[in-house]
Write a protein that holds these residues in place. Sequence first.
Motif, PDB file in Angstrom:
ATOM      1  N   LYS A  76      13.038   7.967 137.678  1.00  0.00           N
ATOM      2  CA  LYS A  76      13.492   7.542 136.352  1.00  0.00           C
ATOM      3  C   LYS A  76      12.339   6.982 135.520  1.00  0.00           C
ATOM      4  CE  LYS A  76      15.380   3.137 138.108  1.00  0.00           C
ATOM      5  NZ  LYS A  76      16.625   2.341 138.277  1.00  0.00           N
ATOM      6  N   SER A  93       8.982   6.481 141.249  1.00  0.00           N
ATOM      7  CA  SER A  93      10.349   6.412 140.734  1.00  0.00           C
ATOM      8  C   SER A  93      10.597   7.567 139.772  1.00  0.00           C
ATOM      9  CB  SER A  93      10.567   5.077 140.018  1.00  0.00           C
ATOM     10  OG  SER A  93      11.757   5.109 139.260  1.00  0.00           O
ATOM     11  N   LEU A 125      23.183  10.639 133.593  1.00  0.00           N
ATOM     12  CA  LEU A 125      23.499   9.617 134.591  1.00  0.00           C
ATOM     13  C   LEU A 125      22.577   8.408 134.492  1.00  0.00           C
ATOM     14  CD1 LEU A 125      24.170  11.841 137.758  1.00  0.00           C
ATOM     15  CD2 LEU A 125      25.826  10.887 136.133  1.00  0.00           C
ATOM     16  N   ALA A 171      14.173  11.438 147.886  1.00  0.00           N
ATOM     17  CA  ALA A 171      15.356  11.393 147.030  1.00  0.00           C
ATOM     18  C   ALA A 171      15.205  12.308 145.819  1.00  0.00           C
ATOM     19  CB  ALA A 171      15.610   9.961 146.564  1.00  0.00           C
ATOM     20  N   ALA A 172      13.967  12.413 145.312  1.00  0.00           N
ATOM     21  CA  ALA A 172      13.734  13.217 144.115  1.00  0.00           C
ATOM     22  C   ALA A 172      14.003  14.689 144.353  1.00  0.00           C
ATOM     23  CB  ALA A 172      12.302  13.022 143.630  1.00  0.00           C
ATOM     24  N   TYR A 196      19.349  13.468 130.928  1.00  0.00           N
ATOM     25  CA  TYR A 196      19.749  12.744 132.135  1.00  0.00           C
ATOM     26  C   TYR A 196      20.956  11.860 131.835  1.00  0.00           C
ATOM     27  CZ  TYR A 196      14.873  14.068 132.925  1.00  0.00           C
ATOM     28  OH  TYR A 196      13.692  14.761 133.013  1.00  0.00           O
ATOM     29  N   GLU A 251      16.535  15.915 145.674  1.00  0.00           N
ATOM     30  CA  GLU A 251      17.954  16.192 145.513  1.00  0.00           C
ATOM     31  C   GLU A 251      18.564  15.512 144.293  1.00  0.00           C
ATOM     32  OE1 GLU A 251      19.522  18.286 147.350  1.00  0.00           O
ATOM     33  OE2 GLU A 251      17.936  18.623 148.818  1.00  0.00           O
ATOM     34  N   GLN A 252      17.927  14.476 143.755  1.00  0.00           N
ATOM     35  CA  GLN A 252      18.576  13.663 142.739  1.00  0.00           C
ATOM     36  C   GLN A 252      17.873  13.762 141.401  1.00  0.00           C
ATOM     37  OE1 GLN A 252      18.874   9.619 144.080  1.00  0.00           O
ATOM     38  NE2 GLN A 252      19.935  10.144 145.969  1.00  0.00           N
ATOM     39  N   GLU A 253      18.640  13.672 140.348  1.00  0.00           N
ATOM     40  CA  GLU A 253      18.075  13.524 139.020  1.00  0.00           C
ATOM     41  C   GLU A 253      17.997  12.036 138.698  1.00  0.00           C
ATOM     42  OE1 GLU A 253      20.953  13.866 135.561  1.00  0.00           O
ATOM     43  OE2 GLU A 253      21.850  15.220 137.016  1.00  0.00           O
ATOM     44  N   PRO A 254      17.207  11.651 137.687  1.00  0.00           N
ATOM     45  CA  PRO A 254      17.112  10.232 137.326  1.00  0.00           C
ATOM     46  C   PRO A 254      18.486   9.653 137.013  1.00  0.00           C
ATOM     47  CG  PRO A 254      15.388  11.471 136.238  1.00  0.00           C
ATOM     48  CD  PRO A 254      16.291  12.480 136.900  1.00  0.00           C
ATOM     49  N   GLN A 255      18.789   8.514 137.602  1.00  0.00           N
ATOM     50  CA  GLN A 255      20.082   7.881 137.385  1.00  0.00           C
ATOM     51  C   GLN A 255      19.971   6.385 137.633  1.00  0.00           C
ATOM     52  OE1 GLN A 255      22.982   8.695 140.733  1.00  0.00           O
ATOM     53  NE2 GLN A 255      21.451  10.268 141.195  1.00  0.00           N
TER      54      GLN A 255
END
Length: 310
Positions: free
Chosen positions: A289, A287, A120, A84-85, A118, A87-91
Amino acid sequence: MNKFSEMQAFVAVADTSGFSAAARQLDLAPSSVLRLVDALEERLGVKLLQRSTRSVTLTEGGRDFYERVVDILQRLESADLAAAALEQEPQGVLKVTAPVTFSTLYLAPVCRELHRRYPLLQLELQLSDGVSNMIDESIDVAVRIGAVGDQPNVIARRLATHARVICASPQYLGQHGPVLRPVDLLAHTCLQFSYDGPRRGWRFRRRGDAEGNIEEINVQGNFFANNAEMLRQAALSGRGVVMLARWLVGEDIRAGRLVPLLEDYEANPGAMEVGIHAMYPANRRGSVKVKAFIDLLMEQLSAHPGVVEA
């Protein structure tokens, strides 16, 4: 019911020592958790948990199985988070608990920068000098000052030391004279932290002492508080000599508002040495985040060289 759900339920019950607490953690009904664990034990043909009206503990076979399952679940979660990391930023929600005074000084800038980087990410900050149950309260990160100890399924990342410094205001020292040796404190008013039990003396060890001799001074004073910031304010106003963490008074010393004393000695050395740590449940390993928050906190602390020591 599948093997993954059974393993999750079993680990949650073992971690929380109860079916109700595990159900809250997993957001399931207690009866569902019970069925999952029963199904697991039936499928394996092994009794994993010893159950009583007051607690739930692991059997010998359960302890061995627990260690293996925790490793499997951690690897699976780490793989999911790593994928997931990419493609995704901490949210999402990040729940953090931290001591009050430390947060006022060092977490406020982290919160601002975290929001800027961040947008989100939603930060839920709980300030408390008490120790929260990370599992029961679903806490992602706990900033704690103290000895880590042996805490299963919790990862601790050391942020900084918690070195103490003896200091007083120039005003106070001008009126009452210098402090050159620990025994000199007996002639001074000392501002002391109040404990629940008997009052403790201040302990010292000369730096470089190969034998590690400890000198304890039964300091005296007329001001006691269970809050470090209150003691700091009393010292700044010239009320006496104080022993406080360097991260709390470092900027005051740098600005000349307080003067460090007995620098040839370590204050409260040995077994009383503790550190500042960021702690998080093992199932939060990987994680994005959690990593983003801890990395930013490390950045903030490193911006105060000589004040916060790594």
